[in-house]
Design an enzyme around this catalytic site. Structure first.
Site, mmCIF file in Angstrom:
data_model
loop_
_atom_site.group_PDB
_atom_site.id
_atom_site.type_symbol
_atom_site.label_atom_id
_atom_site.label_comp_id
_atom_site.label_asym_id
_atom_site.label_seq_id
_atom_site.Cartn_x
_atom_site.Cartn_y
_atom_site.Cartn_z
ATOM 1 N N ALA A 11 43.457 44.666 42.927
ATOM 2 C CA ALA A 11 42.494 43.373 43.055
ATOM 3 C C ALA A 11 42.726 42.277 43.808
ATOM 4 O O ALA A 11 41.915 41.851 44.676
ATOM 5 C CB ALA A 11 42.511 42.881 41.704
ATOM 6 N N GLN A 31 55.015 38.844 42.890
ATOM 7 C CA GLN A 31 56.254 38.598 42.223
ATOM 8 C C GLN A 31 57.392 39.539 42.628
ATOM 9 O O GLN A 31 58.712 39.234 42.847
ATOM 10 C CB GLN A 31 56.249 38.449 40.828
ATOM 11 C CG GLN A 31 55.732 39.821 40.198
ATOM 12 C CD GLN A 31 55.688 39.965 38.788
ATOM 13 O OE1 GLN A 31 56.094 39.128 38.016
ATOM 14 N NE2 GLN A 31 55.529 41.179 38.254
ATOM 15 N N ARG A 104 47.919 55.947 44.314
ATOM 16 C CA ARG A 104 47.573 54.564 44.325
ATOM 17 C C ARG A 104 48.329 53.878 45.684
ATOM 18 O O ARG A 104 47.965 52.695 46.292
ATOM 19 C CB ARG A 104 48.025 53.899 43.160
ATOM 20 C CG ARG A 104 47.385 54.420 42.015
ATOM 21 C CD ARG A 104 48.049 53.971 40.734
ATOM 22 N NE ARG A 104 48.326 52.377 40.577
ATOM 23 C CZ ARG A 104 47.106 52.021 39.827
ATOM 24 N NH1 ARG A 104 46.276 52.412 39.264
ATOM 25 N NH2 ARG A 104 47.239 50.562 39.955
ATOM 26 N N TYR A 213 43.122 65.950 38.502
ATOM 27 C CA TYR A 213 42.527 65.982 39.832
ATOM 28 C C TYR A 213 43.646 66.197 40.754
ATOM 29 O O TYR A 213 44.924 65.908 40.550
ATOM 30 C CB TYR A 213 41.561 64.966 40.323
ATOM 31 C CG TYR A 213 42.169 63.753 39.876
ATOM 32 C CD1 TYR A 213 42.853 62.726 40.732
ATOM 33 C CD2 TYR A 213 41.886 63.033 38.692
ATOM 34 C CE1 TYR A 213 43.413 61.554 40.558
ATOM 35 C CE2 TYR A 213 42.274 61.459 38.462
ATOM 36 C CZ TYR A 213 43.100 60.843 39.151
ATOM 37 O OH TYR A 213 43.527 59.738 39.072
HETATM 38 C C1 LIG Z 1 46.608 55.734 32.732
HETATM 39 C C2 LIG Z 1 45.823 55.129 33.470
HETATM 40 C C3 LIG Z 1 45.007 55.810 34.287
HETATM 41 C C4 LIG Z 1 44.139 54.780 35.379
HETATM 42 N N1 LIG Z 1 43.125 55.419 35.883
HETATM 43 C C5 LIG Z 1 42.061 54.875 36.758
HETATM 44 C C6 LIG Z 1 41.118 55.439 37.539
HETATM 45 O O1 LIG Z 1 41.134 56.688 37.711
HETATM 46 N N2 LIG Z 1 40.092 54.809 38.116
HETATM 47 C C7 LIG Z 1 40.262 53.330 38.083
HETATM 48 O O2 LIG Z 1 39.367 52.824 38.661
HETATM 49 N N3 LIG Z 1 41.104 52.650 37.241
HETATM 50 C C8 LIG Z 1 42.112 53.361 36.451
HETATM 51 N N4 LIG Z 1 43.101 52.564 36.046
HETATM 52 C C9 LIG Z 1 43.179 51.242 35.796
HETATM 53 C C10 LIG Z 1 43.686 50.689 37.194
HETATM 54 O O3 LIG Z 1 44.938 51.274 37.358
HETATM 55 C C11 LIG Z 1 43.737 48.957 37.078
HETATM 56 O O4 LIG Z 1 42.623 48.714 36.503
HETATM 57 C C12 LIG Z 1 44.150 48.259 38.296
HETATM 58 O O5 LIG Z 1 45.389 49.088 38.778
HETATM 59 C C13 LIG Z 1 44.270 46.978 38.091
HETATM 60 O O6 LIG Z 1 44.583 46.421 39.533
HETATM 61 P P1 LIG Z 1 45.172 44.775 39.551
HETATM 62 O O7 LIG Z 1 45.292 44.510 40.754
HETATM 63 O O8 LIG Z 1 44.198 44.140 38.696
HETATM 64 O O9 LIG Z 1 46.544 44.804 38.687
HETATM 65 P P2 LIG Z 1 47.841 45.396 39.074
HETATM 66 O O10 LIG Z 1 47.847 46.704 39.557
HETATM 67 O O11 LIG Z 1 48.824 45.315 37.687
HETATM 68 O O12 LIG Z 1 48.555 44.123 40.109
HETATM 69 C C14 LIG Z 1 49.082 42.769 39.517
HETATM 70 C C15 LIG Z 1 49.954 42.466 40.480
HETATM 71 O O13 LIG Z 1 50.258 41.089 40.046
HETATM 72 C C16 LIG Z 1 51.628 40.762 40.267
HETATM 73 N N5 LIG Z 1 52.159 39.980 39.372
HETATM 74 C C17 LIG Z 1 52.223 39.773 37.952
HETATM 75 N N6 LIG Z 1 52.465 38.661 37.437
HETATM 76 C C18 LIG Z 1 52.840 37.894 38.491
HETATM 77 C C19 LIG Z 1 53.102 36.828 38.524
HETATM 78 N N7 LIG Z 1 53.554 35.784 37.607
HETATM 79 N N8 LIG Z 1 53.427 36.173 40.019
HETATM 80 C C20 LIG Z 1 53.108 37.005 40.825
HETATM 81 N N9 LIG Z 1 52.749 38.073 40.782
HETATM 82 C C21 LIG Z 1 52.634 38.734 39.769
HETATM 83 C C22 LIG Z 1 52.246 42.456 39.871
HETATM 84 O O14 LIG Z 1 53.502 42.349 40.238
HETATM 85 C C23 LIG Z 1 51.205 43.247 40.357
HETATM 86 O O15 LIG Z 1 51.581 43.543 42.016
HETATM 87 C C24 LIG Z 1 43.852 53.360 35.167
HETATM 88 C C25 LIG Z 1 44.859 52.699 34.383
HETATM 89 C C26 LIG Z 1 45.649 53.650 33.514
HETATM 90 C C27 LIG Z 1 46.784 52.962 32.689
#
Ligand SMILES: Cc1cc2nc3c(=O)[nH]c(=O)nc-3n(C[C@H](O)[C@H](O)[C@H](O)COP(=O)(O)OP(=O)(O)OC[C@H]3O[C@@H](n4cnc5c(N)ncnc54)[C@H](O)[C@@H]3O)c2cc1C
Length: 393
Positions: A11, A31, A104, A213
Site C-alpha cells: 500500500a 519501521q 510478494r 498456484y
Molecule cells: C494468507 C493470506 C493470503 C493473502 N493473499 C492475497 C492475495 O492473493 N491477493 C491479495 O490482493 N491480497 C492477499 N492477501 C492480503 C494482502 O497480503 C494484504 O492486504 C496486503 O499485503 C496489505 O498491504 P499493506 O501495505 O497495507 O500492509 P503490510 O504489507 O502489512 O505493510 C505494512 C508496513 O508498515 C510497516 N509498519 C507497521 N507499523 C509501523 C509503524 N508504527 N511505523 C513504521 N512502519 C510501520 C510494516 O513493517 C510494513 O512494512 C493475503 C493475506 C493473507 C493473510
C-alpha cells in the site's frame, strides 16, 4: 504537497509511486531496519494489474510474474475438478488487464525500484512511527527515535496492526473468525508431474479450503490452506510444522499431502475479522491498505485494494488543493467499495467450507449452483471491472 507515508508495504509503496509520478514530495517511514517481504505469493486480479501497469510497471512485472491459464475448483477428498474461470487472454479481453500471481518479494522489489528511481532517498528505514499531531495547517510525525518530521499530510499504510488507525479510529476489537491460514512455498520440481499445470486451484471442503498456484515463471508453488481451528496469533512470521499442517488436512486428497510434505517452512496466521470503518480520514490524516480495511484473504483482494487505494489517493491529492478536501473525496470514493469487499470475503468462507461439500453427490449439486458461470460472474465482475485510474473522485 509534502506527504508523509507510514509503512513501506504494498500500500505505502504504491501510493508513494503514484504521488511521486504526480510531482508530490513523498517520504515513506518504515519501521523495519531493512526492506524485505515474506516468502509468499499474492494474486493480482485485473483491478490491481490495471493500476500497476498505469504506473509504468508492466515490463518489470512481466519479468517476474506467473500468468495462469485459468482457475479451477477441486473437491477436497476426491480431487474432482471443475473450471472456475479462464484467465490469460480471457481476463485481458474481458476486463482489459491480466490476472497474475507474483512472489510478494518480487512485487515489493519492483515497487521499491520504481519509487527510488524517482526519489532515491524516499524510503526511510528503521523509522517507527509512534504518533502524529495535526494542527490544521500541517502534520508532524513522531518517530520512536524522538525525531519529528513535518509535512502537509500523513498517510497510514502501516498494516493490520496500524498505529495510525489506532489514533484515528481508536482500538479496534478484532474477532477470531474460527479459521487460521497455513502458508508455505514448495520448489516446483518437488511436486508430482501431474500437478505442474499453469492453473490456480481453489480446493474446497467441509471446514477448510486450499488455494494454490505457481510463482516465478512456474518454479515455485504457493500454498495457502485455511482450516476451522483455534489459533489466535495474527502474524505472518509464526512458524508451524509440516506434521501439524498435515494433521489439519487429514482425509484430504493425496495432492494436498504431496504439497504439504514438500513445504520448505510452514507458517500459521490467525484470521481475525474487523468491522469495516465508516471513514478512513480525519483532517490531514488518512489510511490505506490493511490499515484502512483489513480483510480475510478469501477473495484475494487485500493487496488489490491496497493498490487501488494508492492511485485513488494520489488522484485526489492532485485534484484538490488542500489535503482535508482531498481525503474527504478519497473516503467518498473508497469506503463503500472496500467495505463491500471485506463483507464479500467474510461470506466466501461459508461457501468454500460448506458442509454440503462433504460427499461427492452433495458437492456436485452445490458446486453446480454456487460456482455456475452466472453466479461466478456476479461475484467477481464488479471486482475486476473497477478502474481505480478513472473512478469518480
Ligand atoms: C494468507 C493470506 C493470503 C493473502 N493473499 C492475497 C492475495 O492473493 N491477493 C491479495 O490482493 N491480497 C492477499 N492477501 C492480503 C494482502 O497480503 C494484504 O492486504 C496486503 O499485503 C496489505 O498491504 P499493506 O501495505 O497495507 O500492509 P503490510 O504489507 O502489512 O505493510 C505494512 C508496513 O508498515 C510497516 N509498519 C507497521 N507499523 C509501523 C509503524 N508504527 N511505523 C513504521 N512502519 C510501520 C510494516 O513493517 C510494513 O512494512 C493475503 C493475506 C493473507 C493473510
Amino acid at each position: 504537497m509534502r506527504i508523509l507515508i507510514v509503512g513501506a508495504g504494498i500500500a505505502g509503496l504504491t501510493a508513494a509511486l503514484a504521488l511521486l509520478r504526480d510531482a508530490h514530495d513523498v517520504e515513506v517511514y518504515e519501521q523495519a531496519p531493512r526492506l524485505a517481504e515474506l516468502g509468499a505469493g499474492v494474486q493480482i486480479s485485473a483491478n490491481g494489474a490495471r493500476v500497476l501497469f498505469a504506473l509504468g510497471l508492466e515490463d518489470a512485472i512481466r519479468a517476474v510474474w506467473c500468468e495462469p491459464a485459468g482457475k479451477e475448483i477441486r473437491l477436497w477428498n476426491t480431487g474432482e475438478t471443475w473450471k472456475l474461470f479462464d484467465l490469460g487472454a480471457e481476463s485481458v479481453a474481458r476486463y482489459g488487464a491480466p490476472y497474475f500471481m507474483i512472489h510478494r518479494a518480487d512485487l515489493h522489489g519492483v515497487l521499491i525500484d520504481a519509487v527510488r528511481a524517482l526519489k532515491g532517498d524516499a524510503i526511510r528505514l528503521d523509522a517507527r512511527c509512534a504518533g502524529f499531531d495535526d494542527d490544521g495547517r500541517s502534520v508532524t510525525l513522531h518517530l520512536a527515535s524522538g525525531a519529528r518530521v513535518t509535512g502537509d499530510a500523513i498517510v497510514g499504510a502501516d498494516g493490520v496492526h496500524s498505529r495510525i488507525r489506532n489514533i484515528l479510529a481508536g482500538d479496534d476489537k478484532p474477532e477470531f473468525t474460527g479459521c487460521m491460514a497455513w502458508r508455505g512455498l514448495v520448489p516446483a520440481e518437488k511436486l508430482p508431474a501431474h500437478m505442474r499445470r499453469p492453473v490456480g486451484v481453489n480446493w474446497v471442503g467441509p471446514g477448510g479450503h486450499v488455494i494454490n498456484y505457481f510463482l516465478r515463471g512456474g518454479t515455485i508453488f504457493n500454498f495457502v490452506g485455511i482450516v476451522e481451528r483455534d489459533w489466535r496469533v495474527e502474524s505472518w512470521t509464526e512458524k508451524g510444522s509440516r506434521e501439524d499442517c498435515a494433521a489439519d488436512f487429514a482425509g484430504w486428497h493425496a495432492d494436498i499431502h504431496a504439497i504439504i510434505r514438500n513445504i520448505d517452512q510452514p507458517y500459521k496466521w490467525a484470521l481475525l475479522g474487523r468491522t469495516p470503518l465508516t471513514r478512513f480520514s480525519s483532517g490531514r490524516a488518512t489510511l490505506i491498505g490493511d490499515a484502512a480495511h483489513p480483510t480475510l484473504p478469501m477473495l484475494g483482494q487485500g493487496a488489490n485494494m491496497a493498490i487501488e487505494d494508492g492511485i485513488v489517493l494520489s488522484r485526489c491529492l492532485s485534484a484538490y488543493d488542500d489535503a482535508t478536501t482531498a481525503f474527504a473525496r478519497y473516503d467518498a470514493a473508497r469506503v463503500a467499495r472496500t467495505a463491500k469487499l471485506v463483507q464479500g470475503a467474510n461470506e466466501a468462507a461459508k461457501r468454500f467450507h460448506n458442509p454440503a461439500l462433504a460427499d461427492a453427490a452433495g458437492a456436485r449439486a452445490y458446486v453446480d449452483t454456487e460456482w455456475s458461470e452466472a453466479r461466478t460472474k456476479q461475484r467477481y465482475d464488479w471486482i475486476f471491472e473497477y478502474d481505480a485510474t478513472r473512478v469518480a473522485i
